[in-house]
Design a protein around this motif. Structure first.
Motif, mmCIF file in Angstrom:
data_model
loop_
_atom_site.group_PDB
_atom_site.id
_atom_site.type_symbol
_atom_site.label_atom_id
_atom_site.label_comp_id
_atom_site.label_asym_id
_atom_site.label_seq_id
_atom_site.Cartn_x
_atom_site.Cartn_y
_atom_site.Cartn_z
ATOM 1 N N LEU A 1 47.040 28.576 -49.508
ATOM 2 C CA LEU A 1 48.351 28.350 -48.894
ATOM 3 C C LEU A 1 49.417 29.264 -49.475
ATOM 4 O O LEU A 1 50.375 29.626 -48.784
ATOM 5 N N SER A 2 49.261 29.649 -50.731
ATOM 6 C CA SER A 2 50.294 30.447 -51.400
ATOM 7 C C SER A 2 50.065 31.947 -51.280
ATOM 8 O O SER A 2 50.956 32.735 -51.639
ATOM 9 N N ALA A 3 48.905 32.385 -50.814
ATOM 10 C CA ALA A 3 48.492 33.790 -50.909
ATOM 11 C C ALA A 3 49.578 34.740 -50.400
ATOM 12 O O ALA A 3 49.998 34.659 -49.249
ATOM 13 N N ASN A 4 50.013 35.665 -51.277
ATOM 14 C CA ASN A 4 51.205 36.481 -50.995
ATOM 15 C C ASN A 4 51.120 37.828 -51.699
ATOM 16 O O ASN A 4 52.095 38.317 -52.234
ATOM 17 N N VAL B 1 44.841 31.672 -45.631
ATOM 18 C CA VAL B 1 44.721 30.561 -44.681
ATOM 19 C C VAL B 1 44.025 30.967 -43.397
ATOM 20 O O VAL B 1 43.917 30.155 -42.471
ATOM 21 N N THR B 2 43.540 32.204 -43.313
ATOM 22 C CA THR B 2 43.038 32.709 -42.032
ATOM 23 C C THR B 2 41.519 32.740 -41.923
ATOM 24 O O THR B 2 40.993 33.127 -40.882
ATOM 25 N N GLY B 3 40.795 32.361 -42.953
ATOM 26 C CA GLY B 3 39.344 32.495 -42.917
ATOM 27 C C GLY B 3 38.620 31.196 -43.180
ATOM 28 O O GLY B 3 39.009 30.134 -42.713
ATOM 29 N N ARG B 4 37.565 31.299 -43.980
ATOM 30 C CA ARG B 4 36.759 30.139 -44.339
ATOM 31 C C ARG B 4 36.947 29.830 -45.818
ATOM 32 O O ARG B 4 37.340 30.693 -46.598
ATOM 33 N N ALA C 1 51.114 36.506 -47.114
ATOM 34 C CA ALA C 1 50.271 37.654 -46.784
ATOM 35 C C ALA C 1 50.438 38.050 -45.330
ATOM 36 O O ALA C 1 50.515 39.243 -44.997
ATOM 37 N N GLY C 2 50.530 37.061 -44.444
ATOM 38 C CA GLY C 2 50.755 37.365 -43.041
ATOM 39 C C GLY C 2 52.104 37.999 -42.795
ATOM 40 O O GLY C 2 52.229 38.945 -41.995
ATOM 41 N N ASP C 3 53.138 37.504 -43.488
ATOM 42 C CA ASP C 3 54.471 38.102 -43.364
ATOM 43 C C ASP C 3 54.442 39.570 -43.754
ATOM 44 O O ASP C 3 55.023 40.429 -43.080
ATOM 45 N N LEU D 1 50.605 28.076 -41.643
ATOM 46 C CA LEU D 1 49.446 28.436 -40.835
ATOM 47 C C LEU D 1 49.842 29.353 -39.683
ATOM 48 O O LEU D 1 49.120 30.307 -39.359
ATOM 49 N N ALA D 2 50.976 29.099 -39.065
ATOM 50 C CA ALA D 2 51.412 29.934 -37.944
ATOM 51 C C ALA D 2 51.727 31.350 -38.398
ATOM 52 O O ALA D 2 51.464 32.325 -37.672
ATOM 53 N N ARG D 3 52.300 31.504 -39.592
ATOM 54 C CA ARG D 3 52.684 32.815 -40.105
ATOM 55 C C ARG D 3 51.554 33.522 -40.839
ATOM 56 O O ARG D 3 51.594 34.734 -41.036
ATOM 57 N N GLY D 4 50.564 32.751 -41.283
ATOM 58 C CA GLY D 4 49.570 33.318 -42.191
ATOM 59 C C GLY D 4 50.086 33.403 -43.601
ATOM 60 O O GLY D 4 49.556 34.182 -44.418
#
Length: 374
Positions: free
Chosen positions: A152-155, A282-285, A335-337, A329-332
């Motif tokens: 959840l925190s991955a950045n 949050v995007t994988g397994r 890391a997604g940002d 989750l919506a943003r990823g």
């Protein structure tokens, strides 16, 4: 209700070039005297500064402290040409400058490149405990949930001028340190103390302050300290993670009193789960925190939410946490940002520009009116 607080490690950068700047000694020498608010402190590298919130009962108050701590750090470095930004790793290649004091000098002398090259900005969440006995019981029962928090925190997808392929490259950099990682189930304070004493006695680490476990009993405060997570880009995410950690501590303490045994997942399996969380965020397994079998990360997050839901309700945090998880989750997540910012023009400076804006999106004095945005 338990008090909770956070420490955030911020990166100090040149907003024009994105390069990290060694500003913390000069900035902290000019810092105001400690008052009624968050505090600042040194970190091992001069390109970092740590903010420390006060202990709070309410998420609204913690959010205000997080925003104020970031604003205070920023105000100390802006006159020096820098900005304080919540990036867990530097997107640009550079060589850090270790902070000069006796402890850090010894670490550089003893541990070489690990000490003078590692720059990893983390989020540490402290939650109050009634006793060390309760604290060890909590550590035994939250260990299997910690990889979910890391996801959840991955950045920190960018480092050394490139996309690393990881959502949290900080995790890889941080785990160069000898004692970083999960621990086994202890079962008692005596076993926990013996474990610490055994590791310190090896003389591989300098002292108990270098026991960099994913979660540990704090040696400075009567708290459990969860250390596995990246510093979060969005200050609202910091508070969501903190609320989840507090709920995990509450739930674990209640389970211990009721005689519910810890999940017996091996440290080796937990290390794999954390590694996978660092890779895909949050995007994988991600191995499921209750049985260890591979599943979608969203299933593991849902299991975490179900596990702590009663405590979140009791603390008044459920709606904010649910909204916050949906936003992450919506943003990823962070890391997604960062990857979306880079995708606009293929420019790491766009990552820096967006990171500065998001880091300080709430500004100093954020409070109840802004928490509804979680």
């Amino acid at each position: 209700m338990r008090t909770f607080g956070v420490e955030e490690e911020l990166l100090l950068i040149d907003p024009r070039t994105g390069a990290p700047l060694a500003l913390s000694p000069q900035a902290l020498s000019n810092a105001p005297a400690v008052g009624d608010g968050p505090e600042l402190d040194y970190e091992i590298q001069q390109e970092m500064i740590e903010t420390q919130s006060r202990p709070h009962l309410l998420t609204t108050d913690l959010l205000a402290d997080v925003a104020a701590g970031r604003a205070l750090a920023d105000s100390m470095v802006r006159p020096l040409g820098g900005r304080a930004v919540a990036l867990a790793a530097s997107p640009f290649r550079f060589r850090p400058h270790p902070t000069r004091n006796p402890r850090y000098d010894e670490m550089v002398q003893r541990y070489g490149v690990t000490a003078w090259r590692t720059l990893a900005c983390g989020l540490h969440v402290h939650v109050a405990i009634e006793s060390r006995e309760e604290g060890v019981a909590v550590l035994d029962r939250i260990r299997n949930w910690l990889p979910v928090l890391l996801a959840l925190s991955a950045n920190s997808p960018y480092a050394d001028g490139a996309d690393t392929g990881y959502a949290s490259f900080r995790f890889t950099a941080w785990h160069q340190w000898q004692s970083a990682g999960p621990t086994d189930v202890f079962g008692s304070v005596e076993a926990y103390d013996e474990f610490e004493e055994e590791l310190v006695a090896t003389e591989v680490i300098m002292d108990a302050g270098m026991l960099y476990f994913d979660a540990r009993l704090s040696h400075k405060r009567p708290t459990v300290e969860v250390r596995i997570t990246d510093v979060c880009l969005d200050p609202r995410d910091t508070v969501v993670l903190a609320a989840l950690v507090r709920a995990l501590v509450d739930t674990a303490a209640s389970e211990a009193k009721a005689g519910v045994p810890p999940v017996r997942m091996s440290s080796a399996a937990l290390r794999l789960a954390a590694w996978q969380a660092s890779l895909t965020g949050v995007t994988g397994r991600l191995p499921h925190p209750q049985h260890g079998h591979g599943t979608n990360t969203t299933d593991s997050i849902a299991a975490l939410l179900d596990h702590v839901r009663p405590t979140l309700i009791a603390n008044g945090d459920l709606d904010d946490v649910v909204d916050g998880l949906q936003r992450i989750l919506a943003r990823g997540g962070g890391a997604g940002d960062q990857r979306r910012a880079f995708a606009r023009r293929g420019a790491l400076l766009d990552v820096i520009d967006d990171a500065v804006a998001i880091t300080h999106s709430l500004g100093a004095g954020a409070g109840e009116s802004t928490l509804s945005a979680i």
